[in-house]
Each structure stands twice: as structure tokens, then as C-alpha cells.
Design a protein around this motif. Structure first.
Motif, short mmCIF file in Angstrom:
data_model
loop_
_atom_site.label_atom_id
_atom_site.label_comp_id
_atom_site.label_asym_id
_atom_site.label_seq_id
_atom_site.Cartn_x
_atom_site.Cartn_y
_atom_site.Cartn_z
N THR A 101 -35.51 28.69 -17.12
CA THR A 101 -35.53 28.58 -18.09
C THR A 101 -37.51 28.02 -18.46
OG1 THR A 101 -34.46 26.06 -18.19
CG2 THR A 101 -33.36 28.14 -18.48
N PRO A 102 -37.80 28.13 -19.99
CA PRO A 102 -38.63 28.12 -19.65
C PRO A 102 -38.87 26.37 -20.19
CG PRO A 102 -37.99 29.39 -21.21
CD PRO A 102 -36.86 29.09 -20.55
N LEU A 103 -39.93 25.72 -19.23
CA LEU A 103 -40.81 24.74 -18.92
C LEU A 103 -41.43 24.42 -20.67
CD1 LEU A 103 -41.78 24.44 -15.49
CD2 LEU A 103 -39.49 23.74 -16.24
N PRO A 104 -41.02 22.02 -20.04
CA PRO A 104 -41.92 22.22 -21.36
C PRO A 104 -43.78 22.77 -21.68
CG PRO A 104 -40.92 20.27 -20.21
CD PRO A 104 -40.87 21.81 -19.93
N GLU A 105 -44.57 22.56 -22.64
CA GLU A 105 -45.79 23.12 -22.29
C GLU A 105 -46.59 22.21 -21.32
OE1 GLU A 105 -50.21 23.51 -25.74
OE2 GLU A 105 -47.74 23.66 -26.46
N GLY A 106 -47.87 23.14 -20.86
CA GLY A 106 -48.94 22.31 -19.26
C GLY A 106 -47.81 21.95 -18.18
N TYR A 107 -46.65 23.30 -17.96
CA TYR A 107 -46.34 23.33 -16.79
C TYR A 107 -46.31 25.40 -17.03
CZ TYR A 107 -44.42 18.49 -16.09
OH TYR A 107 -44.37 17.22 -16.28
N PRO A 108 -46.21 25.17 -15.34
CA PRO A 108 -46.15 26.64 -15.81
C PRO A 108 -45.13 27.56 -16.48
CG PRO A 108 -46.42 25.95 -13.04
CD PRO A 108 -45.50 24.73 -14.37
N THR A 109 -45.75 28.69 -17.16
CA THR A 109 -44.45 29.63 -17.41
C THR A 109 -43.50 30.50 -16.70
OG1 THR A 109 -46.08 31.48 -17.54
CG2 THR A 109 -46.31 30.12 -19.23
N LEU A 110 -42.49 30.72 -17.51
CA LEU A 110 -41.45 31.38 -17.09
C LEU A 110 -41.89 32.75 -16.37
CD1 LEU A 110 -38.61 31.13 -16.37
CD2 LEU A 110 -37.53 32.49 -18.72
N GLU A 111 -43.29 33.26 -16.78
CA GLU A 111 -43.59 34.50 -16.33
C GLU A 111 -44.56 34.17 -14.55
OE1 GLU A 111 -46.98 36.29 -17.79
OE2 GLU A 111 -45.38 38.20 -18.87
N ALA A 112 -45.03 33.12 -14.91
CA ALA A 112 -45.55 32.60 -13.82
C ALA A 112 -45.15 32.54 -12.77
CB ALA A 112 -46.77 31.82 -14.17
N LEU A 113 -44.37 31.59 -13.21
CA LEU A 113 -42.98 31.53 -12.01
C LEU A 113 -42.19 32.25 -11.72
CD1 LEU A 113 -41.19 28.33 -13.71
CD2 LEU A 113 -42.97 27.91 -11.44
N THR A 114 -41.78 33.71 -11.69
CA THR A 114 -41.32 35.38 -11.92
C THR A 114 -42.19 36.21 -10.90
OG1 THR A 114 -39.70 34.61 -13.70
CG2 THR A 114 -40.76 36.77 -12.66
N GLU A 115 -43.92 35.88 -11.30
CA GLU A 115 -44.68 36.52 -10.57
C GLU A 115 -44.72 35.51 -8.78
OE1 GLU A 115 -48.06 36.77 -13.55
OE2 GLU A 115 -46.93 38.19 -14.34
N ASN A 116 -44.40 34.58 -8.88
CA ASN A 116 -45.10 33.84 -8.30
C ASN A 116 -44.29 33.41 -6.98
OD1 ASN A 116 -47.97 32.34 -6.95
ND2 ASN A 116 -47.50 32.86 -9.80
N GLY A 117 -42.86 34.08 -7.57
CA GLY A 117 -41.28 34.46 -5.90
C GLY A 117 -40.52 32.99 -6.64
N TRP A 118 -40.83 32.24 -7.96
CA TRP A 118 -39.78 31.12 -7.62
C TRP A 118 -38.23 31.61 -8.47
CZ3 TRP A 118 -40.69 27.15 -5.20
CH2 TRP A 118 -42.04 27.14 -5.15
N THR A 119 -38.43 32.40 -8.96
CA THR A 119 -36.91 32.69 -9.80
C THR A 119 -36.53 33.91 -9.51
OG1 THR A 119 -38.24 34.27 -11.67
CG2 THR A 119 -38.41 32.23 -11.82
N PRO A 120 -34.96 34.35 -9.73
CA PRO A 120 -34.46 33.39 -9.39
C PRO A 120 -33.68 32.25 -8.77
CG PRO A 120 -32.91 35.46 -9.61
CD PRO A 120 -34.28 35.62 -8.90
N ALA A 121 -33.64 31.29 -9.11
CA ALA A 121 -33.43 30.51 -8.32
C ALA A 121 -32.40 31.01 -7.04
CB ALA A 121 -33.25 29.01 -8.96
N PRO A 122 -31.77 29.89 -6.49
CA PRO A 122 -31.59 30.57 -4.88
C PRO A 122 -30.02 29.62 -5.33
CG PRO A 122 -33.16 30.06 -3.56
CD PRO A 122 -33.40 29.08 -5.22
N ARG A 123 -28.62 30.55 -5.30
CA ARG A 123 -27.59 30.18 -6.04
C ARG A 123 -26.70 29.85 -4.46
NH1 ARG A 123 -29.90 30.74 -10.79
NH2 ARG A 123 -28.97 29.26 -11.96
N THR A 124 -26.63 30.04 -3.52
CA THR A 124 -26.10 29.67 -2.57
C THR A 124 -26.34 28.45 -1.25
OG1 THR A 124 -28.49 30.54 -0.71
CG2 THR A 124 -26.73 32.73 -1.85
#
Length: 194
Positions: A101-124
Motif C-alpha cells: 500500500t502507498p507509504l507516507p510522503e518521503g518514503y519510496p512510492t508504491l511504483e518504485a517498490l514494485t519496480e525494485n522487486g519488493w511487491t507483492p510481499a511474500p505470503r508463504t
């Protein structure tokens, strides 16, 4: 059966620079032979680079470890656990952020997190015992969403109450409960299955 080799403690920080008064830094100074995953100078936002840095530190450890992760370090740890197998006795996963989900301003954007491989969060389920220590007023994650992640990972959820993001900005400094959790995880037999 009591484990014969005491585990090494490996500290997995988040994405921010080294902070001297952070509880993880204080903890690393208190625990003999604790190792800390160093901050990256290149590809800091890359999930793959963060996972590789953790694996490099773990490759230098003989025997079991207890991982002590905070913030994005939690996400590094769960991504690492999906890709690698090493003797991990347990993990303390403190204040995981909700990168889905989007983080507060000053943190990486959801788009940046997705582009850098963080999403989706592992759920295993994690292949080792773990404790998720969560705040009820963390600006980087809703408690219910963290509780759902803890359930998916097979982690025990510890409600810390309103402790913000459990960092110096929230008044943490030293956090003695971390040592309690580490002792508990260090006594867990690696053969224990949930």
C-alpha cells in the motif's frame, strides 16, 4: 533437546542510513560477535541487492543464526527466506512496513517498490520460527495488515501497543524486549516445526 551451538545474531536493518541511536545499533554493540548487514551504497532500493547483501553476511556465519530485522529489513528477510536455505534458528521481525500500500510522503512510492522487486510481499510460511513485533500506530503499516502477514508467515504476533515505527523518531533508542525475543528464539530447536 537443547541446541548445542549458540546462534549468531545477524542484524538486518531497513533502507535508511546507519543511525547510532537506533535500537538495532545499540543491540549490535551489546551482543558479542553480532553481525550487521551493511547499508548499500548502490542499488539501495533493489530487493535483489538487499537479499544478496543479507545472504553474503550469512555465508560468513558457520552454524545457526537468529535474524533481527526491522522495517524494510523484515521484507528483505522474508524475500531471502523464499530464495535461500541456511540454518536459521529464528527471526525477530520488528515493525514490518506494508509495501503493498502507498507509504507516507518521503518514503519510496508504491511504483518504485514494485519496480525494485519488493511487491507483492511474500505470503508463504517461513521455514523457521519467527516473532512479528508490531505497533498499533505504525505510520508505515496498519496493524491488521501486519497481523495478516504474520499469519501468512506462520509467525507469532506480538502487539507492542502504540510504539510508532519503533525507531528513534518514535522514542526508541534502546529496546530491551528485543533481547528477550532473541533469547527466546535462540533457545528454539531448529528441528521444531510449527
Amino acid at each position: 533437546m537443547s541446541p548445542s551451538i549458540p546462534p549468531a545474531v545477524v542484524i538486518v536493518p531497513g533502507l535508511r542510513d546507519h543511525v547510532p541511536d537506533h535500537w538495532q545499533t545499540i543491540l549490535a554493540d551489546k551482543i558479542a560477535d553480532a553481525r550487521t548487514v551493511p547499508p548499500l551504497t548502490n542499488d539501495r532500493l533493489s530487493c535483489d541487492a538487499q537479499v544478496a547483501a543479507l545472504d553474503e553476511v550469512l555465508s560468513d556465519v558457520s552454524g545457526p543464526v537468529v535474524l533481527v530485522a526491522h522495517s524494510a529489513g523484515v521484507m528483505t528477510t522474508v524475500h531471502w527466506a523464499r530464495r535461500h536455505r541456511r540454518p536459521v534458528r529464528g527471526a525477530l521481525l520488528a515493525a514490518p512496513p506494508d509495501f503493498d500500500t502507498p507509504l507516507p510522503e518521503g518514503y519510496p512510492t508504491l511504483e518504485a517498490l514494485t519496480e525494485n522487486g519488493w511487491t507483492p510481499a511474500p505470503r508463504t510460511p517461513l521455514p523457521f520460527p519467527s516473532i512479528v513485533a508490531a505497533s498499533t500506530n505504525d505510520p508505515l503499516a496498519d496493524f491488521d495488515r501486519v497481523a495478516a502477514l504474520a499469519g501468512a508467515w506462520g509467525s507469532r504476533l506480538e502487539n507492542l501497543g502504540p510504539v510508532g515505527h519503533l525507531n528513534p523518531a518514535a522514542g526508541y533508542g534502546e529496546w530491551p524486549r528485543a533481547e528477550e525475543f532473541i533469547r527466546e528464539l535462540g533457545l528454539t530447536s531448529p528441528d521444531t516445526s510449527a
